[in-house]
Write a protein that holds these residues in place. Structure first.
Motif, PDB file in Angstrom:
ATOM      1  N   TYR A 111       0.864  -1.315  -0.168  1.00 33.02           N
ATOM      2  CA  TYR A 111      -0.052   0.041  -0.004  1.00 33.02           C
ATOM      3  C   TYR A 111       0.914   1.254   0.040  1.00 33.02           C
ATOM      4  O   TYR A 111       0.396   2.232  -0.749  1.00 33.02           O
ATOM      5  N   ARG A 114       3.972   2.051  -0.760  1.00 32.68           N
ATOM      6  CA  ARG A 114       4.853   2.108  -1.976  1.00 32.68           C
ATOM      7  C   ARG A 114       6.413   2.591  -1.732  1.00 32.68           C
ATOM      8  O   ARG A 114       6.776   3.121  -2.660  1.00 32.68           O
ATOM      9  N   ARG A 124     -13.013   6.899   1.344  1.00 25.23           N
ATOM     10  CA  ARG A 124     -12.336   6.524   0.277  1.00 25.23           C
ATOM     11  C   ARG A 124     -11.382   7.561   0.012  1.00 25.23           C
ATOM     12  O   ARG A 124     -11.568   9.079   0.465  1.00 25.23           O
ATOM     13  N   GLY A 125     -10.421   7.433  -0.471  1.00 24.00           N
ATOM     14  CA  GLY A 125      -9.462   8.746  -1.188  1.00 24.00           C
ATOM     15  C   GLY A 125      -8.707   9.292   0.010  1.00 24.00           C
ATOM     16  O   GLY A 125      -8.468   8.649   0.915  1.00 24.00           O
ATOM     17  N   ARG A 166     -14.849  -4.246   0.705  1.00 27.70           N
ATOM     18  CA  ARG A 166     -14.476  -2.860   0.374  1.00 27.70           C
ATOM     19  C   ARG A 166     -13.862  -2.883  -0.953  1.00 27.70           C
ATOM     20  O   ARG A 166     -13.067  -3.784  -1.485  1.00 27.70           O
ATOM     21  N   ASN A 179     -11.447  -2.111  -3.123  1.00 25.89           N
ATOM     22  CA  ASN A 179      -9.920  -1.891  -3.207  1.00 25.89           C
ATOM     23  C   ASN A 179      -9.439  -2.830  -4.144  1.00 25.89           C
ATOM     24  O   ASN A 179      -9.779  -4.209  -4.135  1.00 25.89           O
ATOM     25  N   ILE A 211      -3.683  -6.858  -5.033  1.00 24.30           N
ATOM     26  CA  ILE A 211      -2.315  -6.666  -5.612  1.00 24.30           C
ATOM     27  C   ILE A 211      -1.969  -7.942  -6.454  1.00 24.30           C
ATOM     28  O   ILE A 211      -2.264  -8.807  -6.091  1.00 24.30           O
ATOM     29  N   GLU A 234     -12.446   9.864  -6.647  1.00 23.61           N
ATOM     30  CA  GLU A 234     -12.685   8.348  -6.947  1.00 23.61           C
ATOM     31  C   GLU A 234     -11.629   7.457  -6.273  1.00 23.61           C
ATOM     32  O   GLU A 234     -11.541   6.402  -6.431  1.00 23.61           O
ATOM     33  N   SER A 235     -10.397   8.132  -6.033  1.00 22.88           N
ATOM     34  CA  SER A 235      -9.279   7.364  -5.769  1.00 22.88           C
ATOM     35  C   SER A 235      -9.649   6.455  -4.350  1.00 22.88           C
ATOM     36  O   SER A 235     -10.456   7.067  -3.549  1.00 22.88           O
ATOM     37  N   CYS A 236      -9.421   5.252  -4.367  1.00 26.85           N
ATOM     38  CA  CYS A 236      -9.805   4.530  -3.286  1.00 26.85           C
ATOM     39  C   CYS A 236      -9.091   4.611  -1.978  1.00 26.85           C
ATOM     40  O   CYS A 236      -9.464   4.433  -0.674  1.00 26.85           O
ATOM     41  N   GLY A 237      -7.767   5.331  -2.040  1.00 24.77           N
ATOM     42  CA  GLY A 237      -7.182   5.718  -0.793  1.00 24.77           C
ATOM     43  C   GLY A 237      -6.227   4.538  -0.372  1.00 24.77           C
ATOM     44  O   GLY A 237      -5.707   4.516   0.855  1.00 24.77           O
ATOM     45  N   GLN A 238      -5.829   3.505  -1.163  1.00 29.49           N
ATOM     46  CA  GLN A 238      -5.195   2.456  -0.683  1.00 29.49           C
ATOM     47  C   GLN A 238      -3.780   2.619  -0.684  1.00 29.49           C
ATOM     48  O   GLN A 238      -2.932   2.424   0.328  1.00 29.49           O
ATOM     49  N   CYS A 239      -3.316   3.155  -1.915  1.00 29.98           N
ATOM     50  CA  CYS A 239      -1.897   3.456  -1.917  1.00 29.98           C
ATOM     51  C   CYS A 239      -1.481   4.844  -1.984  1.00 29.98           C
ATOM     52  O   CYS A 239      -2.210   5.445  -2.428  1.00 29.98           O
ATOM     53  N   ILE A 244      -0.819   0.725  -7.188  1.00 32.13           N
ATOM     54  CA  ILE A 244      -1.141  -0.631  -7.194  1.00 32.13           C
ATOM     55  C   ILE A 244      -1.945  -0.791  -8.423  1.00 32.13           C
ATOM     56  O   ILE A 244      -1.807  -1.929  -9.246  1.00 32.13           O
TER      57      ILE A 244
END
Lengths: 331, 448
Positions: free
Chosen positions: A47, A49, A182-183, B184, B186, B189, B352-357, B399
């Motif tokens: 996640y 990076r 999110r985001g 969720r 996401n 990977i 819209e970014s999922c916020g994971q990376c 990702i």
């Protein structure tokens, strides 16, 4: 047994080893930093990076380089793979970019943060950060939340590494918190601020790489570098009972699990991570509760580490390369 | 007039209903498929050269042949109907008018891949299409095209329609699978890829609506016949959803290889620019592909006419080319502000970014704020450089491809229209009086 070369150091590793694990076996500067990967927690990593590396040769069979930098914590080593970490300037540049992203919404309130001194993000920004921020907008802020009477969640500092979520999934009985929204407004939350009441929930504090989850029994008691870490153990029916006491005189200020040089919980027995229970962590704050073994030796991510740089002598270093580096340093 | 393989009956009244659909040859291809060997169907799709219509353009037949087939493990075909790329509205249009074509395609694909259960994952906002599709599925069940013992062949097949919650990220195949499983959304990977571990950890193929629909004419007429349409490796027909400042925006089915100039200006297609203005720029394949100025979209850097095909649009790489993408053809006339348009796109990716990376989570918001600042007339030339640097730090570090999708429009806008950014910086007062199509009315005073 595949062979992998990272920054000129070749090592043979068991099948299924990731690049990051292989780099840790080599040790030293070769190891990429990792903020979200935690070897004791399954499915962690990928996640943040920060651990990205450049694969210049895919494998012996397929020598093509990988088109993009890959997350070393989630990429398995192939035989004959060649990886660049510190030796690739463009990769270092990319990693600096990632660190900058991690820092733009981080409050950088280190002077009043309990994690200061043993914070992975502090180390990371020291090594890869810019001297000043280029971010000029208002930083994201969240309210501080008490999750239970022992843990404070300071979401503003969170870098969304998901480690605490994995702890809840894999170490605790039930998971009552997760990631909401999110985001860049995603947050770790218990939804209705429900107390996390679980025997092993305190381990979330240990896995948190930043000061987002802190121990309320220790908050603002002392800076970590004024405490003396001592290895200690006790008979506990719930956990392994092996812990580190952070002491000031005869006072036990904080109890945490034993962490290795990568900031991860040590194995208590072969293959069993030494997670400690909340009773040991929060309730046993008297010297008489514990059998003290002696001063705690090495802890990579802590200014209080004794012999902080000792482990670097044990590296499996390619000596020829090392000589060149020394010669360069002398010239 | 180009051949129409998907939309030939679209204007027939009542084609949504099973009865009318069958009168126009509906479900005959499914019957034909049952007479073929499963490998032969995959082979036909391979021969057809059909490339994934969702945006990446990966050959569908190849994707199907990658599907792992371990003994005793279920396989799944999932239709990606989570069409949410700004500028793309072809799948919605097709599902709305020809729901049975999708169902037939799903049945053929599932039969060819040996799936007993398949899913259509539809975007949450398309609730009315959801009802149309569900009605069609119910009709197909009642008529014996789905369910137990399909058309008396002894093959049991269940098709489920799953509604998403309305997130752009769930159009990414692994996020779609997570969402389909009730988690969720996401992205996972990779590896493992869905072909090995997809829905419920079983081998899965995820295909776009249009790809699955195209399987029907491929099986009906044969892969070779399909491959004869189009140009080079871009075979068959493609649905293009044209929007923006056109005289006739809409969904067009084109044979791949039509010149871009013809597509924009001919009466058969878009009929030229609205109010006979000059063409300024085109985003050729949905908001995430690079924007190109008029001279580069009509002709490649070598001076050859640019064609509507995967190769021709990508000619010149990202320096002078773009991508066919999902076919969302956004046309901008001379009055359009590229900076404002870019801000709209960037705002979308931020949202819209999922916020994971981290690069995408933090970088998309930063880019939006910087563009906001420039639009408000407070920008500096250093901000434009910073914008360029941020996008380069996001691209390829994430990702899933959402990071790339957020970075490419920014990169191309600065690459081709840098002077416009500089104009905003140098002369903000003049620009702000100017009325643009993409007028920004909801500026956040806090950021000014």
């Amino acid at each position: 047994m595949p062979k992998v070369t990272i920054d000129g150091h070749t090592i043979e590793v068991p099948d299924g080893t990731t690049i990051l694990q292989a780099a840790r076996m080599i040790g030293g500067d070769v190891t990429p930093p990792a903020m979200c990967y935690y070897s004791k927690l399954k499915t962690s990593g990928g996640y943040c990076r920060t651990c990205i590396v450049k694969v210049t040769k895919g494998s012996e069979k397929d020598p093509r380089p990988m088109p993009k930098p890959v997350a070393s914590c989630r990429t398995t080593v192939m035989d004959g793979m060649e990886v660049q970490n510190k030796t690739a300037p463009d990769l270092i540049d990319a990693r600096n970019g990632v660190v900058e992203f991690l820092l733009i919404n981080h409050p950088l309130d280190c002077p009043i943060c309990d994690q200061a001194g043993e914070c992975h993000l502090q180390d990371l920004s020291y090594e890869n950060g810019l001297s000043k921020s280029r971010y000029e907008f208002k930083r994201r802020e969240f309210e501080k939340i008490d999750i239970g009477d022992k843990i404070k969640l300071h979401m503003t500092r969170c870098i969304l590494c998901y480690r605490c979520v994995k702890v809840a999934e894999q170490v605790c009985d039930t998971r009552v918190h997760g990631v909401m929204n999110r985001g860049d407004v995603a947050e770790i939350s218990t939804y209705i601020e429900k107390a996390i009441d679980n025997d092993f929930s305190g381990n979330m504090i240990d896995v948190c790489p930043v000061g987002a989850l802190t121990d309320r029994t220790f908050r603002f008691k002392s800076r970590v570098w004024f405490t003396k870490p001592m290895d200690a153990h006790r008979d506990c029916s719930k956990c392994c009972g092996k812990a580190v006491l952070y002491m000031s005189g005869n006072e036990v200020l904080r109890v945490s699990a034993r962490k290795d040089m990568w900031g991860e919980v040590e194995d208590a027995a072969e293959g069993k991570p030494g997670w400690i229970c909340n009773e040991c962590r929060f309730e046993k704050k008297e010297v008489k509760d514990w059998t003290i073994e002696g001063p705690r030796a090495i802890d990579r991510h802590s200014v209080i580490a004794q012999n902080k740089y000792l482990d670097k002598k044990n590296l499996k270093i390619d000596v020829s390369n090392q000589k060149q580096i020394q010669e360069k340093a002398h010239n | 007039m180009g051949r129409k393989l998907l939309t030939q009956h679209i204007n027939v009244p009542g084609i949504r209903n099973l009865e009318t659909y069958r009168q126009h040859g509906g479900y005959d291809t499914l019957r034909k498929a049952f007479g073929m060997k499963q490998e032969d169907i995959v082979e036909e799709v391979k021969k057809s050269g059909l490339r994934g219509r969702g945006g990446a353009g990966f050959p569908t037949g190849l994707k199907w042949s990658f599907l792992a087939k371990p003994e005793g493990v279920a396989r799944y075909l999932v239709c990606n109907a989570d069409e949410s790329e700004p500028g793309t509205f072809k799948d919605r249009y097709m599902m709305e008018h020809l729901p049975h074509l999708l169902i037939e395609g799903m049945a053929i694909g599932s039969f060819a891949l040996g799936c007993r259960t398949s899913y259509i994952y539809i975007r949450g906002e398309l609730m009315y299409v959801y009802h149309i599709l569900q009605k069609a599925i119910d009709e197909a069940y009642a008529a014996g095209f789905l369910g137990k013992n399909v058309m008396g062949t002894g093959w049991d097949f269940d098709l489920f329609l799953q509604c998403g919650g309305g997130a752009y990220i769930c159009g990414e195949e692994t996020a779609l699978i997570e969402s389909l499983e009730g988690k969720r959304g996401n992205p996972r990977i990779k590896p493992p890829f869905p072909a090995i571990k997809g829905v419920w950890d079983c081998p899965t193929v995820v295909n776009n609506v249009e790809s699955i629909m195209a399987v029907v004419p491929i099986v009906r007429d044969g892969g070779d016949a399909y491959a004869q349409i189009g140009i080079g490796k871009s075979t068959g027909t493609k649905l293009i959803s044209a929007c923006g400042h056109l005289k006739k925006p809409g969904v067009y089915e084109i044979e791949l290889g039509v010149p871009v100039e013809e597509f924009i200006y001919s009466d058969e297609y878009c009929g030229g620019i609205r109010n006979d203005k000059k063409l300024k720029a085109v985003v050729a394949g949905g908001s995430s592909v690079p924007v190109l100025p008029a001279e580069l979209i009509l002709k490649t850097a070598n001076g050859e006419p640019r064609l509507m095909s995967y190769e021709s649009l990508a000619d010149g790489g990202f320096a002078t080319g773009t991508m066919l993408g999902s076919g969302g053809f956004i046309v901008m006339d001379e009055d359009t502000s590229i900076v404002k348009n870019l801000w709209t796109f960037t705002r979308f990716y931020h949202h819209e970014s999922c916020g994971q990376c981290s690069p995408c989570r933090e970088g998309t918001g930063w880019m939006e704020k910087l563009l906001h600042k420039i639009l408000d007339g407070h920008g500096t030339l250093a901000d434009v450089d910073l914008l360029w640097e941020i996008q380069s730090k996001i691209e390829g570090k994430t990702i899933c491809p959402l990071g790339d999708a957020a970075a490419w429009p920014v990169a191309s806008a600065i690459r081709h229209f840098r002077s416009e950014f500089e104009e905003y910086v140098r002369n903000p007062s003049a620009i702000r009086k100017d009325h643009h199509y993409y007028r920004v009315n909801n500026l956040n005073p806090e950021l000014v």
